[in-house]
Write an enzyme that holds these catalytic residues in place. Structure first.
Site, short mmCIF file in Angstrom:
data_model
loop_
_atom_site.label_atom_id
_atom_site.label_comp_id
_atom_site.label_asym_id
_atom_site.label_seq_id
_atom_site.Cartn_x
_atom_site.Cartn_y
_atom_site.Cartn_z
N ASP A 103 47.22 -61.78 -22.54
CA ASP A 103 46.07 -62.69 -22.60
C ASP A 103 46.57 -64.07 -22.98
OD1 ASP A 103 44.37 -60.61 -22.08
OD2 ASP A 103 43.50 -60.51 -24.07
N ALA A 111 48.71 -57.08 -19.26
CA ALA A 111 48.58 -56.90 -20.71
C ALA A 111 48.53 -58.21 -21.47
CB ALA A 111 49.74 -56.05 -21.24
N MET A 165 47.92 -55.61 -27.12
CA MET A 165 47.88 -56.64 -26.10
C MET A 165 48.41 -57.94 -26.70
SD MET A 165 44.03 -58.11 -25.52
CE MET A 165 43.18 -57.57 -26.97
N PRO A 166 49.43 -58.52 -26.10
CA PRO A 166 49.91 -59.81 -26.57
C PRO A 166 48.91 -60.91 -26.23
CG PRO A 166 51.35 -58.89 -24.85
CD PRO A 166 50.21 -57.97 -25.03
N ILE A 167 48.77 -61.85 -27.16
CA ILE A 167 47.90 -63.00 -26.95
C ILE A 167 48.73 -64.26 -27.16
CG2 ILE A 167 45.87 -64.27 -27.74
CD1 ILE A 167 44.79 -61.58 -28.81
#
Length: 64
Positions: free
Chosen positions: A40, A38, A1-3
C-alpha cells in the site's frame, strides 16, 4: 501488508502521483520480494501552511 507513506507539499499532478506509486511499489517488490498487491502506498498532500521546520512554516519561508 507493507505501507509506504509519503508526505509532500501539494502540487503534483495525478500522472506524477501514479508514477510515484508505481516506482515505490516496484522498488519495494524488487528489494523485499513482496508481491505488488501486498504493498500500500499512501500519498498525503500537505499545504505549506500546515508544515513547519526550524520553527517556521514553509508558507512563510523565502521561496528563493
Amino acid at each position: 501488508m507493507p505501507i509506504i507513506r509519503v508526505e509532500m507539499f501539494q502540487g503534483r499532478t495525478p500522472d506524477q502521483k501514479r508514477a510515484l506509486v508505481r516506482e515505490l511499489t516496484d522498488a519495494f517488490v524488487r528489494v523485499t520480494g513482496a508481491s505488488a498487491e501486498a504493498v500500500d502506498v499512501m500519498l498525503v498532500d500537505m499545504d505549506k501552511a500546515d508544515w513547519g521546520k526550524g520553527g517556521t512554516l514553509y508558507a512563510d519561508k523565502d521561496p528563493h
